[in-house]
Design a protein around this motif. Sequence first.
Motif, PDB file in Angstrom:
ATOM      1  N   SER A 211       0.837  -1.198   0.000  1.00 16.33           N
ATOM      2  CA  SER A 211       0.000   0.000   0.000  1.00 16.33           C
ATOM      3  C   SER A 211       0.872   1.249   0.000  1.00 16.33           C
ATOM      4  O   SER A 211       1.970   1.262   0.565  1.00 16.33           O
ATOM      5  N   ALA A 212       0.361   2.301  -0.624  1.00 11.97           N
ATOM      6  CA  ALA A 212       1.076   3.583  -0.580  1.00 11.97           C
ATOM      7  C   ALA A 212       1.060   4.180   0.822  1.00 11.97           C
ATOM      8  O   ALA A 212       1.901   5.022   1.148  1.00 11.97           O
ATOM      9  N   LYS A 213       0.129   3.756   1.657  1.00  5.81           N
ATOM     10  CA  LYS A 213       0.001   4.338   2.995  1.00  5.81           C
ATOM     11  C   LYS A 213       1.290   4.216   3.791  1.00  5.81           C
ATOM     12  O   LYS A 213       1.697   5.163   4.486  1.00  5.81           O
ATOM     13  N   ALA A 214       1.939   3.052   3.696  1.00  3.83           N
ATOM     14  CA  ALA A 214       3.161   2.842   4.469  1.00  3.83           C
ATOM     15  C   ALA A 214       4.231   3.869   4.109  1.00  3.83           C
ATOM     16  O   ALA A 214       5.059   4.230   4.950  1.00  3.83           O
ATOM     17  N   PHE A 215       4.205   4.364   2.879  1.00  7.07           N
ATOM     18  CA  PHE A 215       5.184   5.353   2.432  1.00  7.07           C
ATOM     19  C   PHE A 215       4.745   6.764   2.807  1.00  7.07           C
ATOM     20  O   PHE A 215       5.545   7.565   3.296  1.00  7.07           O
ATOM     21  N   PHE A 216       3.468   7.066   2.606  1.00  9.62           N
ATOM     22  CA  PHE A 216       2.986   8.418   2.889  1.00  9.62           C
ATOM     23  C   PHE A 216       2.907   8.690   4.389  1.00  9.62           C
ATOM     24  O   PHE A 216       2.929   9.851   4.803  1.00  9.62           O
ATOM     25  N   ASP A 217       2.832   7.649   5.195  1.00  5.99           N
ATOM     26  CA  ASP A 217       2.881   7.847   6.645  1.00  5.99           C
ATOM     27  C   ASP A 217       4.201   8.472   7.085  1.00  5.99           C
ATOM     28  O   ASP A 217       4.295   9.037   8.181  1.00  5.99           O
ATOM     29  N   HIS A 218       5.219   8.358   6.232  1.00  6.03           N
ATOM     30  CA  HIS A 218       6.531   8.931   6.547  1.00  6.03           C
ATOM     31  C   HIS A 218       6.812  10.181   5.708  1.00  6.03           C
ATOM     32  O   HIS A 218       7.973  10.530   5.482  1.00  6.03           O
ATOM     33  N   ASP A 219       5.737  10.822   5.236  1.00  9.04           N
ATOM     34  CA  ASP A 219       5.830  12.108   4.535  1.00  9.04           C
ATOM     35  C   ASP A 219       6.646  12.015   3.247  1.00  9.04           C
ATOM     36  O   ASP A 219       7.291  12.979   2.837  1.00  9.04           O
ATOM     37  N   ILE A 220       6.585  10.854   2.599  1.00 11.95           N
ATOM     38  CA  ILE A 220       7.390  10.699   1.390  1.00 11.95           C
ATOM     39  C   ILE A 220       6.896  11.598   0.263  1.00 11.95           C
ATOM     40  O   ILE A 220       7.675  12.029  -0.588  1.00 11.95           O
ATOM     41  N   GLY A 221       5.598  11.911   0.251  1.00 10.65           N
ATOM     42  CA  GLY A 221       5.048  12.707  -0.837  1.00 10.65           C
ATOM     43  C   GLY A 221       5.713  14.062  -0.972  1.00 10.65           C
ATOM     44  O   GLY A 221       6.179  14.442  -2.054  1.00 10.65           O
ATOM     45  N   SER A 222       5.779  14.806   0.118  1.00  7.61           N
ATOM     46  CA  SER A 222       6.358  16.152   0.052  1.00  7.61           C
ATOM     47  C   SER A 222       7.845  16.101  -0.266  1.00  7.61           C
ATOM     48  O   SER A 222       8.377  16.976  -0.965  1.00  7.61           O
ATOM     49  N   ILE A 223       8.531  15.063   0.211  1.00  9.36           N
ATOM     50  CA  ILE A 223       9.966  14.931  -0.068  1.00  9.36           C
ATOM     51  C   ILE A 223      10.197  14.664  -1.553  1.00  9.36           C
ATOM     52  O   ILE A 223      11.066  15.275  -2.193  1.00  9.36           O
ATOM     53  N   LEU A 224       9.409  13.759  -2.136  1.00  9.15           N
ATOM     54  CA  LEU A 224       9.575  13.437  -3.554  1.00  9.15           C
ATOM     55  C   LEU A 224       9.251  14.634  -4.437  1.00  9.15           C
ATOM     56  O   LEU A 224       9.935  14.884  -5.439  1.00  9.15           O
ATOM     57  N   LEU A 225       8.220  15.382  -4.080  1.00  9.69           N
ATOM     58  CA  LEU A 225       7.860  16.546  -4.891  1.00  9.69           C
ATOM     59  C   LEU A 225       8.956  17.607  -4.830  1.00  9.69           C
ATOM     60  O   LEU A 225       9.258  18.254  -5.839  1.00  9.69           O
ATOM     61  N   ALA A 226       9.551  17.784  -3.660  1.00  9.89           N
ATOM     62  CA  ALA A 226      10.655  18.744  -3.550  1.00  9.89           C
ATOM     63  C   ALA A 226      11.834  18.306  -4.416  1.00  9.89           C
ATOM     64  O   ALA A 226      12.457  19.125  -5.110  1.00  9.89           O
ATOM     65  N   LEU A 227      12.144  17.018  -4.406  1.00  5.25           N
ATOM     66  CA  LEU A 227      13.238  16.505  -5.239  1.00  5.25           C
ATOM     67  C   LEU A 227      12.918  16.666  -6.724  1.00  5.25           C
ATOM     68  O   LEU A 227      13.793  16.981  -7.531  1.00  5.25           O
ATOM     69  N   LEU A 228      11.671  16.439  -7.081  1.00  6.14           N
ATOM     70  CA  LEU A 228      11.272  16.522  -8.480  1.00  6.14           C
ATOM     71  C   LEU A 228      11.492  17.922  -9.038  1.00  6.14           C
ATOM     72  O   LEU A 228      11.855  18.094 -10.204  1.00  6.14           O
ATOM     73  N   HIS A 229      11.286  18.922  -8.198  1.00  4.20           N
ATOM     74  CA  HIS A 229      11.474  20.300  -8.629  1.00  4.20           C
ATOM     75  C   HIS A 229      12.936  20.733  -8.589  1.00  4.20           C
ATOM     76  O   HIS A 229      13.343  21.610  -9.351  1.00  4.20           O
ATOM     77  N   ALA A 230      13.728  20.113  -7.713  1.00  2.00           N
ATOM     78  CA  ALA A 230      15.051  20.678  -7.420  1.00  2.00           C
ATOM     79  C   ALA A 230      16.222  19.868  -7.939  1.00  2.00           C
ATOM     80  O   ALA A 230      17.327  20.401  -8.037  1.00  2.00           O
ATOM     81  N   ASN A 231      16.026  18.590  -8.271  1.00  4.40           N
ATOM     82  CA  ASN A 231      17.173  17.735  -8.582  1.00  4.40           C
ATOM     83  C   ASN A 231      17.216  17.411 -10.071  1.00  4.40           C
ATOM     84  O   ASN A 231      16.227  16.946 -10.641  1.00  4.40           O
TER      85      ASN A 231
END
Length: 410
Positions: A211-231
């Motif tokens: 499930s995606a829940k196990a990942f989003f429980d650790h705030d992965i969404g905001s981290i990935l979006l920041a990387l997508l814009h910056a890296n």
Amino acid sequence: MSNHESVKAKSQLKKSTRARTAHTDFVRKSKQVTLNKRRRLPSQDMDSDMDDVEFQQLVQALLASPEHTLPILEKLKAGLSVCSAARLDNVAESGVIPILIDLLERPSSTTMELTQVLWCLTFITSGLYEHTKAVLPAVPTLLTFLQNADLSEHAAWTLGNIAADCEEFRLHLIRHGAIAPLVEHLHHPQPAMLKVSLWALSNMARGVQTSAKAFFDHDIGSILLALLHANDTPDVVQELLWLLSFLTAKEDKYLRWLLDHDLWTGLLHHLDSKDPAILTPLLRVTGNLCCVTPEAAAWQPPYIHTIASELRFLYMLKRLLWLDNDSHVVAEAAWAVSNLAARDAGVVASLVQHDFIPRLAMCFRDGGYDIRKEAAFALTNIAVTSPSYAEQIVALNVLDGFVHLLSGTL
């Protein structure tokens, strides 16, 4: 603008995306040994020409004397670097793997010894199910090594190889808490550690049971979006997009979260890439964004309109629908178009206006099987929208191909 029924039933659209993700799961796993060799090439001084007799002697030496191990471990690593199934079988059957795990847990083991052990385990876990399963008892220790600056990258490689093997092992890692420390490493300043952390997480996100829940429980969404814009580091972007491709194929709740938090703008940053290694997961993500389940029909269409109105995206798709491009990329581009054309007549009108019909027809007539299959879905979804579109498609000499497709001889 009115909606229309595509050739793929609404209830199957998301399933189609997920089936495609599951297929990717198989493809990426089938290439896993190659990928690991590419990412962890033996150094020039590794004696990869070691014969099987010498390798067996090394195994016996480690079994006989696990106290003074560094020279033996260095040679064992070199012997395993050839990724020979016979050698991995030899190691699995010999009883060496429990000794390697004991060395990981031994307080007196030096950093150099631990590094060599981790190399050995990484090569072992690039093998078959039985080889990888024998390493599972090391998981708790591997997770503690993620907090060790000297060993964290090596430990992440081994964990990523374990996750690549099968759903059973992915769930095992998640139950043992592997997601949190790897997500923490997404803040790492070094591209090498960032890349391997993304890679390991993407392997854990694969499959249909995670499930995606196990990942989003650790705030992965905001981290990935920041990387997508910056890296812009290509290897990092590639692994980031693969991780997003798996997460966007899971529960609609988390897909909506990503869209609400500007995922599309982040993807725009990478539309000009010419690298097939980046384009394949990029197309997979965008195709996932355009699949609408009945539950998402109330909120998702405006996002699809935004995607379809982005001229840079449409031009990218047309650019990729040339048979001179990598065949996998062409098939992915056709698949993304089929999803765009699957629901809204206004979106289909935009595709027709930008001359996608001739390009898709060319791919259908002249491409390989995977390209023709995806182009067929795209053309059919366009054709059922309007009789005039169907007439345009028929005029491009594609009927024989559809007859062959329906008869199973495409």
